[in-house]
Design an enzyme around this catalytic site. Structure first.
Site, PDB file in Angstrom:
ATOM      1  N   GLU A  68      25.630  15.735  -7.562  1.00 32.69           N
ATOM      2  CA  GLU A  68      24.705  14.663  -7.234  1.00 32.69           C
ATOM      3  C   GLU A  68      24.272  14.828  -5.789  1.00 32.69           C
ATOM      4  OE1 GLU A  68      26.640  11.067  -9.954  1.00 32.69           O
ATOM      5  OE2 GLU A  68      27.426  11.458  -7.920  1.00 32.69           O
ATOM      6  N   VAL A  69      23.066  14.346  -5.479  1.00 31.56           N
ATOM      7  CA  VAL A  69      22.554  14.414  -4.115  1.00 31.56           C
ATOM      8  C   VAL A  69      22.260  13.002  -3.625  1.00 31.56           C
ATOM      9  CG1 VAL A  69      20.725  15.266  -2.601  1.00 31.56           C
ATOM     10  CG2 VAL A  69      21.578  16.707  -4.457  1.00 31.56           C
TER      11      VAL A  69
ATOM     12  N   GLY B  92      19.158  12.548  -6.575  1.00 30.51           N
ATOM     13  CA  GLY B  92      19.122  13.640  -7.533  1.00 30.51           C
ATOM     14  C   GLY B  92      20.443  13.812  -8.254  1.00 30.51           C
TER      15      GLY B  92
ATOM     16  N   ASP C  55      16.309  31.167  -9.211  1.00 30.13           N
ATOM     17  CA  ASP C  55      15.759  29.909  -9.717  1.00 30.13           C
ATOM     18  C   ASP C  55      14.609  29.432  -8.828  1.00 30.13           C
ATOM     19  OD1 ASP C  55      15.647  27.999 -11.688  1.00 30.13           O
ATOM     20  OD2 ASP C  55      17.110  26.672 -10.769  1.00 30.13           O
TER      21      ASP C  55
ATOM     22  N   GLY D 202      22.227  16.610 -11.258  1.00 27.39           N
ATOM     23  CA  GLY D 202      22.053  17.780 -12.116  1.00 27.39           C
ATOM     24  C   GLY D 202      23.266  17.994 -12.987  1.00 27.39           C
ATOM     25  N   GLY D 203      23.486  19.254 -13.357  1.00 27.86           N
ATOM     26  CA  GLY D 203      24.543  19.570 -14.295  1.00 27.86           C
ATOM     27  C   GLY D 203      25.941  19.312 -13.770  1.00 27.86           C
TER      28      GLY D 203
END
Length: 394
Positions: free
Chosen positions: A85-86, A79, A196, A81-82
């Site tokens: 990281e995963v 993953g 969220d 995102g903004g």
């Protein structure tokens, strides 16, 4: 309220917690609330007055997580995102972990938000909320979680290559997510507004138990406050409550609205905003108004669902997505509705003037600009490689 902020040089000293020293929870959490234990029907809610427990997470060494992720190899990236990281990793004892790493290009504000997320998720203890295993502050900032073997609800619900999610599993996901959200609002030492809630931020264990994850946008709500006023507006288009989208007002009802959209998504199998930029709410509106609930059901189920459970979920969703936060239920009431299955429409009826002014409010939004809004959010689903879609990595 004084915000917690630490420069990189002080992270390591801050997290060097030895025996007898105060943990990060002691630094961040100074107040508690203790309402009475609650039980709704057969659905047990963790006691709100649960005594505060010391955190069980630990500080990992960089060598441990570097080896577990094979040097943060690209094949283990699950993953992005903004600002983080995963990576999937495997510890020496065989435990599968998810490592959320702040990207080097991130600024000081993101470091602060990252630390805030640690302070938020680090003290929660509930089977329907993701568990934090620990953190690492060497060579950057890292959060370590249990890895979700089945990925997110979104990855299973919307993957066209997978068979449709069975109704029994969908219903279990709804109940578990409601329990987790109730815990965040009522069962924590301080109220947490997730901000969220969405299908890509609910992960599934091996037995399909849902766990709310990704607290990058979460806000503490002190007991004496009724709401937060938040700017800029961050979140995911399709789930945003009108008062939040228009005025930046955040409270428990903000999450309740998103949970209503979550319910409609589970029922219909449709995304909150489809490829033609139509919102799920606008699609569902005429069916809800006409009480044509069968039209809301995912056609892939081919009629294989519990009719009474469907009626309960649709009715609950219709209350949660009301434009006026005043007329939405709390999560306590949501659980009562879901568990009892009693649809008492008269007790939830709004005055005629309120019904006339009910704002569905998303027809005029430019959904083509939704990506710009979503990229301000910082949720990262720790799901399996190959199951991450654009809806997850907002």
């Amino acid at each position: 309220m004084r915000h917690l902020y630490l420069r990189k040089s002080s992270f390591k000293r801050f997290f060097s917690v030895s025996v007898g020293r105060r943990s990060i929870e002691d630094e961040i959490i100074k107040e508690s609330v203790s309402p009475e234990h609650e039980r709704i029907g057969e659905l047990e809610i963790l006691p709100v007055d649960e005594p505060f427990r010391k955190p069980t997470w630990k500080c990992f060494s960089f060598e441990e997580i570097f080896e577990a992720t094979n040097g943060f190899h690209a094949e283990n990236l699950v993953g992005r995102g903004g600002y983080a990281e995963v990576y999937r990793g495997v510890m020496k004892d065989g435990q599968v972990i998810a490592v959320k790493r702040l990207m080097r290009a991130s600024n000081e504000q993101k470091e602060k938000e990252f630390l805030t997320e640690l302070g938020t998720i680090g003290h929660v203890h509930h089977p329907n909320v993701s568990s934090l295993l620990g953190c690492c502050v060497d060579n950057g900032l890292h959060l370590i979680f249990e890895f979700s073997l089945r990925g997110s609800v979104a990855s299973l619900l919307h993957d066209e290559n997978l068979p449709p999610m069975a109704w029994k599993i969908r219903y279990k996901i709804v109940i578990g997510t409601a329990r987790g959200l109730h815990y965040l609002h009522k069962g924590c030492q301080r109220r947490i507004i997730h901000r969220d809630i969405k299908t890509s931020n609910v992960l599934l264990t091996a037995d399909f138990e849902p766990q709310i994850s990704d607290f990058g946008l979460a806000k503490w709500l002190p007991s004496q406050w009724t709401h937060h006023s938040v700017m800029p507006i961050e979140g995911t288009c399709g789930y945003l409550a009108p008062e939040y989208f228009m005025h930046g007002i955040v409270d428990e009802k903000t999450d309740v609205f998103a949970f209503g959209v979550f319910l409609l998504e589970i029922i219909s199998g449709r995304k909150p905003v489809d490829g033609s930029h139509q919102s799920l709410l606008n699609w569902a509106k005429p069916h809800l108004n006409d009480e044509n609930i069968e039209a809301l059901v995912d056609p892939r189920l081919c009629g294989d669902y519990d009719v009474q459970q469907l009626k309960t979920l649709v009715f609950t969703a219709s209350l949660c997505i009301r434009a006026s936060a005043m007329w939405r239920p709390t999560m306590v009431q949501v659980l009562e509705l879901l568990e009892d299955g009693k649809i008492l429409q008269d007790s939830w009826k709004m005055p005629e003037q309120e019904e006339e002014n009910e704002f569905w409010g998303f027809d005029d939004l430019d959904w083509e600009g939704s990506d710009d809004l979503e990229c301000q959010s910082n949720p990262f689903s720790t799901s399996l490689p190959g199951s991450i879609g654009s809806s997850q990595m907002s």
